[in-house]
Scaffold this motif. Structure first.
Motif: not given
Lengths: 229, 239
Positions: B94-95, B74-76, B124, B89-91, B98
């Motif tokens: 970033s999805v 998870r890249y956030n 993060e 939140g994921p957009d 990831s």
């Protein structure tokens, strides 16, 4: 050709040796070259190469002593958390060492959720389903003592060579220890000061596991703690 | 942001670097107490934290693989990591990142050792200044090694690009936005395998080759810092 010193710290991908060596854990081969796959200390013994990792998860293997926490129960046994990616199964018959008529007996009176059990790994299959049993000395439900959790990679240092460290911990304090390979340790003793001294020593072993001369330092530390009470 | 007249003056970039120079890099392993493995990376103005949990029991159970462990990434980006607050939140972006990070790390891991389990990697971005996905990969690979997960090698990553007809290493935000091309790459340094290669913009064949070569040299420098970070955690200083 060996490219590292004995007990040298290596990192993943580091060239350890070239040639026909027997590989134990923590190393892999690519052609003639042998590389480390973990962060650890390289142990070179004759033709054997092994990398002792400084951090690793606990993976159950047959014959290990483990300390599990009951997390679930079903009609004929319990599911135990083993501080591992895999849970353990304990059947009533493997806990009580006798045949149990499940229609007549309510097994809930033997173990409940949250109970601690010292057990031996009876079998692990290729899908990593773990069977436990409580055969042997000081196995079964644990109902007294203090529970300490350390990293499973550091359990060998708590035992010491041929159990030397464990012997010091038990003999100089009069406490009894049940050491699980999964990093859980039960300390039982009459004197709470002594129990705390052992706990302090265990935490020290975990902190300084990768250094040498640890057994002597633990002995000194225990003497100091004993005198302070 | 005001557009500077030139991004490269007398062969030097806006921050005084040469085209083939990295930003200052600092990596620290084992910064989080409760994670199985972790790493903190500062690359110029980028600040990235990576945490690894596992191998652990996979939930939901139907995602388990009977013969192998699964890697989840998870890249956030933190809302405060960029100048205009980023919606949390994921957009879409970033999805996607990831996914490419997961695919960049997977080839070096011995996942077959831990059937039915999952290895979680959380990246993060605390402060962003272009090249966060590559900084994230550098952090994640150190964190995986710190967690004691067996791997063939570390993964090193860096961005290369073209700014005013010059091929440059490790672009800053200005260079990324005003330059012509941005190309993040990740490699397995020992075997010189590419595990991530993306490109935004255009390069000629010759420029591409030069850029890739520059990226490999940048990764070699990063690789050394990564290895040193792992050694330093256990009190071994540079000899």
């Amino acid at each position: 050709m060996i490219h590292v010193r004995h007990r040298e710290l290596v990192v993943p991908g580091q060239l350890v040796a070239e040639g026909d060596y027997r590989l134990r854990d923590g190393a892999y081969r690519e052609g003639k070259q042998v590389y480390s796959s973990v962060v650890g200390l390289a142990y070179l013994q004759g033709e054997d190469i092994k990398i002792v990792p400084l951090q690793r998860p606990y993976i159950p293997s047959r014959g290990d002593v483990v300390i599990g926490v009951v997390v679930d129960s079903y009609h004929s046994g319990w599911v135990l958390d083993l501080n591992s990616p895999y849970t353990g199964n304990l059947f009533v018959s493997d806990l009580l060492h006798r045949k149990v008529d499940l229609n007549r007996e309510d097994i809930g009176k033997y173990l409940g959720i949250g109970d601690l059990v010292a057990a031996t790994v009876k079998d692990v299959d290729e899908r990593m389903r773990v069977q436990l049993e409580t055969e042997g000395f000081r196995k079964g439900k644990v109902d007294s003592g203090k529970l300490i959790e350390i990293s499973p990679a550091k359990v060998p240092r708590v035992l010491g060579r041929k159990g030397s460290m464990l012997k010091i911990l038990q003999e100089s304090t009069g406490c009894k220890l049940i050491v699980g390979q999964n990093g859980r340790i039960i300390v039982q003793g009459e004197d709470p000061h002594m129990v705390n001294a052992v706990v302090q020593a265990l935490l020290m072993i975990e902190r300084e596991a990768h250094t040498s001369g640890l057994t002597d330092r633990v002995r000194l530390q225990l003497e100091k703690l004993k005198r302070r009470e | 942001m005001e557009k500077p007249e030139k991004l490269i003056v007398d062969g030097k970039r806006l921050d005084g670097r040469m085209p083939d120079e990295l930003r200052s890099l600092r990596i620290e392993a084992g910064v989080l107490k409760r994670a199985d493995g972790s790493a903190y990376v500062e690359l110029g103005e980028n600040k990235v934290l990576a945490a690894v949990y596992g191998p652990r029991e996979m939930h939901p159970r139907h995602d388990q693989q009977p013969d192998t462990a699964v890697l989840r990434c998870r890249y956030n980006m933190a809302p405060f990591s960029v100048e205009d607050r980023k919606r949390p939140g994921p957009d879409r972006r970033s999805v996607e990142i990831s996914k490419v990070i997961r695919e960049a790390l997977e080839p070096v891991l011995f996942l077959k050792l831990y059937p039915r389990s999952v290895i979680d990697v959380f990246i993060e971005i605390l402060q962003a200044d272009a090249g966060t996905r590559t900084a994230g990969i550098n952090a994640a690979s150190v964190a995986l090694a710190d967690a004691g997960i067996p791997m063939r090698d570390l993964v090193s990553a860096v961005a290369v690009g073209k700014v005013e007809d010059t091929i440059v290493l490790d672009l800053t935000k200005e260079e990324d936005q005003l330059g012509t091309t941005d190309m993040p790459i990740a490699i397995v340094p020992r075997k010189q395998l590419v595990t991530l290669l993306q490109m935004d913009g255009h390069l000629t064949e010759d420029e591409f080759k030069r850029a890739l070569d520059l990226g490999f040299r940048g990764c070699a420098q990063i690789y050394e810092v990564q290895r040193q970070a792992l050694r330093e955690k256990y009190g071994v200083k540079e000899e």
